[in-house]
Design a protein around this motif. Structure first.
Motif, PDB file in Angstrom:
ATOM      1  N   LEU A 200      37.385  34.362  40.738  1.00  0.00           N
ATOM      2  CA  LEU A 200      38.206  34.992  39.717  1.00  0.00           C
ATOM      3  C   LEU A 200      38.532  36.417  40.139  1.00  0.00           C
ATOM      4  CD1 LEU A 200      37.601  34.758  35.893  1.00  0.00           C
ATOM      5  CD2 LEU A 200      38.214  36.929  36.927  1.00  0.00           C
ATOM      6  N   SER A 201      39.781  36.795  39.962  1.00  0.00           N
ATOM      7  CA  SER A 201      40.213  38.165  40.247  1.00  0.00           C
ATOM      8  C   SER A 201      40.974  38.688  39.042  1.00  0.00           C
ATOM      9  CB  SER A 201      41.114  38.189  41.490  1.00  0.00           C
ATOM     10  OG  SER A 201      41.499  39.524  41.805  1.00  0.00           O
ATOM     11  N   TYR A 202      40.593  39.878  38.592  1.00  0.00           N
ATOM     12  CA  TYR A 202      41.304  40.458  37.465  1.00  0.00           C
ATOM     13  C   TYR A 202      41.666  41.907  37.769  1.00  0.00           C
ATOM     14  CZ  TYR A 202      36.946  42.786  36.022  1.00  0.00           C
ATOM     15  OH  TYR A 202      35.823  43.561  35.984  1.00  0.00           O
ATOM     16  N   GLY A 203      42.768  42.357  37.176  1.00  0.00           N
ATOM     17  CA  GLY A 203      43.252  43.711  37.416  1.00  0.00           C
ATOM     18  C   GLY A 203      43.498  44.433  36.105  1.00  0.00           C
ATOM     19  N   ILE A 204      43.411  45.750  36.157  1.00  0.00           N
ATOM     20  CA  ILE A 204      43.585  46.577  34.969  1.00  0.00           C
ATOM     21  C   ILE A 204      45.034  47.052  34.907  1.00  0.00           C
ATOM     22  CG2 ILE A 204      42.750  48.591  33.732  1.00  0.00           C
ATOM     23  CD1 ILE A 204      40.679  46.374  34.173  1.00  0.00           C
ATOM     24  N   PHE A 205      45.643  46.967  33.740  1.00  0.00           N
ATOM     25  CA  PHE A 205      47.014  47.462  33.560  1.00  0.00           C
ATOM     26  C   PHE A 205      46.992  48.977  33.415  1.00  0.00           C
ATOM     27  CE2 PHE A 205      47.521  43.112  31.700  1.00  0.00           C
ATOM     28  CZ  PHE A 205      48.325  42.635  32.721  1.00  0.00           C
ATOM     29  N   ARG A 206      47.848  49.628  34.186  1.00  0.00           N
ATOM     30  CA  ARG A 206      47.945  51.089  34.140  1.00  0.00           C
ATOM     31  C   ARG A 206      49.409  51.503  34.125  1.00  0.00           C
ATOM     32  NH1 ARG A 206      43.579  52.419  38.983  1.00  0.00           N
ATOM     33  NH2 ARG A 206      41.716  51.681  37.893  1.00  0.00           N
ATOM     34  N   ASP A 207      49.671  52.694  33.590  1.00  0.00           N
ATOM     35  CA  ASP A 207      51.027  53.218  33.618  1.00  0.00           C
ATOM     36  C   ASP A 207      51.477  53.436  35.056  1.00  0.00           C
ATOM     37  OD1 ASP A 207      51.201  53.188  30.929  1.00  0.00           O
ATOM     38  OD2 ASP A 207      51.122  55.356  30.620  1.00  0.00           O
ATOM     39  N   ARG A 208      52.737  53.082  35.305  1.00  0.00           N
ATOM     40  CA  ARG A 208      53.402  53.316  36.594  1.00  0.00           C
ATOM     41  C   ARG A 208      52.817  52.498  37.733  1.00  0.00           C
ATOM     42  NH1 ARG A 208      57.490  54.787  33.865  1.00  0.00           N
ATOM     43  NH2 ARG A 208      57.062  56.567  32.506  1.00  0.00           N
ATOM     44  N   ARG A 209      51.930  51.559  37.435  1.00  0.00           N
ATOM     45  CA  ARG A 209      51.359  50.742  38.507  1.00  0.00           C
ATOM     46  C   ARG A 209      51.265  49.302  38.027  1.00  0.00           C
ATOM     47  NH1 ARG A 209      45.993  53.251  40.970  1.00  0.00           N
ATOM     48  NH2 ARG A 209      46.522  51.757  42.604  1.00  0.00           N
ATOM     49  N   VAL A 210      51.637  48.377  38.902  1.00  0.00           N
ATOM     50  CA  VAL A 210      51.458  46.967  38.568  1.00  0.00           C
ATOM     51  C   VAL A 210      49.984  46.621  38.732  1.00  0.00           C
ATOM     52  CG1 VAL A 210      53.804  46.341  39.194  1.00  0.00           C
ATOM     53  CG2 VAL A 210      52.038  46.271  40.941  1.00  0.00           C
ATOM     54  N   SER A 211      49.556  45.578  38.038  1.00  0.00           N
ATOM     55  CA  SER A 211      48.122  45.265  37.984  1.00  0.00           C
ATOM     56  C   SER A 211      47.580  44.793  39.321  1.00  0.00           C
ATOM     57  CB  SER A 211      47.877  44.188  36.919  1.00  0.00           C
ATOM     58  OG  SER A 211      48.646  43.035  37.204  1.00  0.00           O
ATOM     59  N   GLU A 212      48.438  44.253  40.191  1.00  0.00           N
ATOM     60  CA  GLU A 212      47.957  43.764  41.474  1.00  0.00           C
ATOM     61  C   GLU A 212      47.467  44.884  42.388  1.00  0.00           C
ATOM     62  OE1 GLU A 212      50.315  42.489  39.818  1.00  0.00           O
ATOM     63  OE2 GLU A 212      50.348  40.310  40.016  1.00  0.00           O
ATOM     64  N   SER A 213      47.738  46.139  42.034  1.00  0.00           N
ATOM     65  CA  SER A 213      47.340  47.241  42.898  1.00  0.00           C
ATOM     66  C   SER A 213      45.872  47.621  42.737  1.00  0.00           C
ATOM     67  CB  SER A 213      48.219  48.472  42.610  1.00  0.00           C
ATOM     68  OG  SER A 213      48.035  48.895  41.275  1.00  0.00           O
ATOM     69  N   SER A 214      45.176  47.078  41.758  1.00  0.00           N
ATOM     70  CA  SER A 214      43.757  47.376  41.568  1.00  0.00           C
ATOM     71  C   SER A 214      43.078  46.122  41.043  1.00  0.00           C
ATOM     72  CB  SER A 214      43.584  48.530  40.579  1.00  0.00           C
ATOM     73  OG  SER A 214      42.211  48.802  40.364  1.00  0.00           O
ATOM     74  N   GLN A 215      42.384  45.422  41.934  1.00  0.00           N
ATOM     75  CA  GLN A 215      41.807  44.125  41.588  1.00  0.00           C
ATOM     76  C   GLN A 215      40.295  44.136  41.756  1.00  0.00           C
ATOM     77  OE1 GLN A 215      43.295  40.854  40.787  1.00  0.00           O
ATOM     78  NE2 GLN A 215      44.931  42.208  40.092  1.00  0.00           N
ATOM     79  N   ARG A 216      39.642  43.323  40.932  1.00  0.00           N
ATOM     80  CA  ARG A 216      38.198  43.120  41.025  1.00  0.00           C
ATOM     81  C   ARG A 216      37.933  41.624  41.142  1.00  0.00           C
ATOM     82  NH1 ARG A 216      39.411  47.420  38.015  1.00  0.00           N
ATOM     83  NH2 ARG A 216      38.051  49.252  38.038  1.00  0.00           N
ATOM     84  N   GLU A 217      37.280  41.235  42.219  1.00  0.00           N
ATOM     85  CA  GLU A 217      36.950  39.831  42.427  1.00  0.00           C
ATOM     86  C   GLU A 217      35.508  39.586  41.994  1.00  0.00           C
ATOM     87  OE1 GLU A 217      37.707  38.543  46.373  1.00  0.00           O
ATOM     88  OE2 GLU A 217      39.817  39.152  46.363  1.00  0.00           O
ATOM     89  N   VAL A 218      35.294  38.588  41.153  1.00  0.00           N
ATOM     90  CA  VAL A 218      33.964  38.262  40.637  1.00  0.00           C
ATOM     91  C   VAL A 218      33.815  36.750  40.615  1.00  0.00           C
ATOM     92  CG1 VAL A 218      33.858  40.341  39.211  1.00  0.00           C
ATOM     93  CG2 VAL A 218      34.770  38.226  38.237  1.00  0.00           C
ATOM     94  N   ARG A 219      32.592  36.305  40.334  1.00  0.00           N
ATOM     95  CA  ARG A 219      32.334  34.868  40.189  1.00  0.00           C
ATOM     96  C   ARG A 219      32.547  34.474  38.733  1.00  0.00           C
ATOM     97  NH1 ARG A 219      29.541  32.248  44.120  1.00  0.00           N
ATOM     98  NH2 ARG A 219      28.588  30.846  42.600  1.00  0.00           N
ATOM     99  N   VAL A 220      33.137  33.304  38.524  1.00  0.00           N
ATOM    100  CA  VAL A 220      33.368  32.819  37.169  1.00  0.00           C
ATOM    101  C   VAL A 220      32.054  32.687  36.419  1.00  0.00           C
ATOM    102  CG1 VAL A 220      34.158  30.821  35.834  1.00  0.00           C
ATOM    103  CG2 VAL A 220      35.529  31.662  37.738  1.00  0.00           C
ATOM    104  N   ARG A 221      30.979  32.296  37.121  1.00  0.00           N
ATOM    105  CA  ARG A 221      29.686  32.096  36.464  1.00  0.00           C
ATOM    106  C   ARG A 221      28.869  33.376  36.347  1.00  0.00           C
ATOM    107  NH1 ARG A 221      30.696  27.580  39.540  1.00  0.00           N
ATOM    108  NH2 ARG A 221      30.709  25.600  38.408  1.00  0.00           N
TER     109      ARG A 221
END
Length: 338
Positions: A200-221
């Motif tokens: 699983l990879s999730y990103g934080i929404f920020r002003d002036r930046r698309v979410s793909e520019s800051s991602q965190r990869e973690v395990r679903v479990r």
């Protein structure tokens, strides 16, 4: 069920392997120690060694192993940018589930669309299930995200994603439709969300930046993965979502004296009211003074189509353009009680 069977077989094989290794170690220890059993102090040294090993084993089982498992479950790998090719590669080998929650995704943009759709077809053949949730481009959340990432045209990107998914679903064999679900939400996601099996990879929404520019990869479990998955599940099963067909078109039956016709009309929603575009198909019936409107699957409800004040119509036309893009001028009428 097949996947669960494979996991059970794998666990049994590991159990047999561990048992064989344990038996081999016992036999090896016996072979090494038996010739020196009469050595002076042998019994004391053996008891000391066994005691020390038991203490080490207890520490490993009760302290170190849980700590390692915890750190492994909750390990976070940070990336400056989401690698779409890596995501597609994971889909090509997936065997269970793929979930995606975004305003829009680059997987459906030019450089990646062809390989992504091909990977999806192969995964569907293997029984993988897809759940994709995108944002309604005519919703306030989409407008807010467009403001945040300007000058990127977020509204056009969302609309293009939905159009391409609609064409893709149409091209799929009927047997694959239940395994490829797309829902459109008026509420935007809390964060970008890509899940392939246990990754699983999730990103934080920020002003002036698309979410793909800051991602965190973690395990679903893991703890973080379970929190992100819970947020996805809650929204996926929440109220107000539409499948992609219902998002695009509304089926209405228009009745005038001595004539009834059914139409699939494009529409937008504003302040809880539906506005349908009657141009050009429904024009002959929509302006008849004695017309009545109903939904084929809900014969009890009856409406009429009403016009609106110019200032309201301007707002509705803007929402319609956000949802369907520029094109022929729509004739938008409001569904209202007679």
């Amino acid at each position: 069920m097949a996947r669960r069977g494979r996991l059970s077989d794998s666990r049994y094989r590991l159990s047999y392997l561990y048992a064989a290794i344990g038996a081999l170690l016992l036999v090896t220890a016996f072979v090494l120690l038996y010739p020196v059993r009469h050595t002076a102090g042998f019994a004391d040294e053996l008891r000391i060694s066994i005691g020390a090993n038991l203490i080490d084993l207890t520490l490993a089982v009760l302290v170190l192993q849980p700590l390692v498992l915890y750190l492994s479950r909750n390990a976070v790998r940070r990336r400056n940018r989401l690698d779409y090719r890596d995501v597609i590669g994971r889909i090509e080998t997936a065997d269970d589930r793929v979930d995606l929650w975004k305003h829009w995704t680059g997987l459906l943009e030019g450089p990646h669309e062809a390989r992504f759709t091909e990977a999806v077809r192969g995964a569907l053949d293997r029984g993988v299930r897809f759940r994709i949730m995108l944002t309604d481009p005519s919703s306030p959340d989409a407008a807010e995200r467009a403001r945040q990432v300007a000058p990127t045209d977020a509204i056009a990107a969302i609309r293009q994603n939905i159009e391409r998914l609609d064409r893709f679903i149409t091209s799929l064999p009927t047997r694959h439709h239940p395994g490829f679900e797309v829902r459109i939400s008026a509420t935007g996601p809390a964060h970008a969300f890509y899940r392939v099996d246990d990754w699983l990879s999730y990103g934080i929404f920020r002003d002036r930046r698309v979410s793909e520019s800051s991602q965190r990869e973690v395990r679903v479990r893991g703890d973080l993965g379970e929190l992100a998955l819970e947020a996805f599940e809650n929204r996926w099963n929440g109220v107000g979502l539409q499948n992609i067909t219902d998002h695009y078109r509304m089926r209405l039956r228009v009745t005038v004296p001595n004539d009834t016709a059914e139409y699939e009309l494009r529409y937008v929603t504003h302040d809880g009211e539906h506005w349908v575009n009657v141009n050009p198909a429904a024009l002959p019936h929509a302006f008849h003074p004695d017309h009545r409107v109903s939904a084929p699957d809900d014969g009890a409800a009856r409406w009429i189509l009403a016009t609106a004040a110019p200032e309201t119509l301007d707002r509705i036309t803007t929402l319609y353009a956000a949802k369907y893009g520029p094109g022929e001028g729509p004739v938008l009428l409001r569904l209202t009680a007679p």
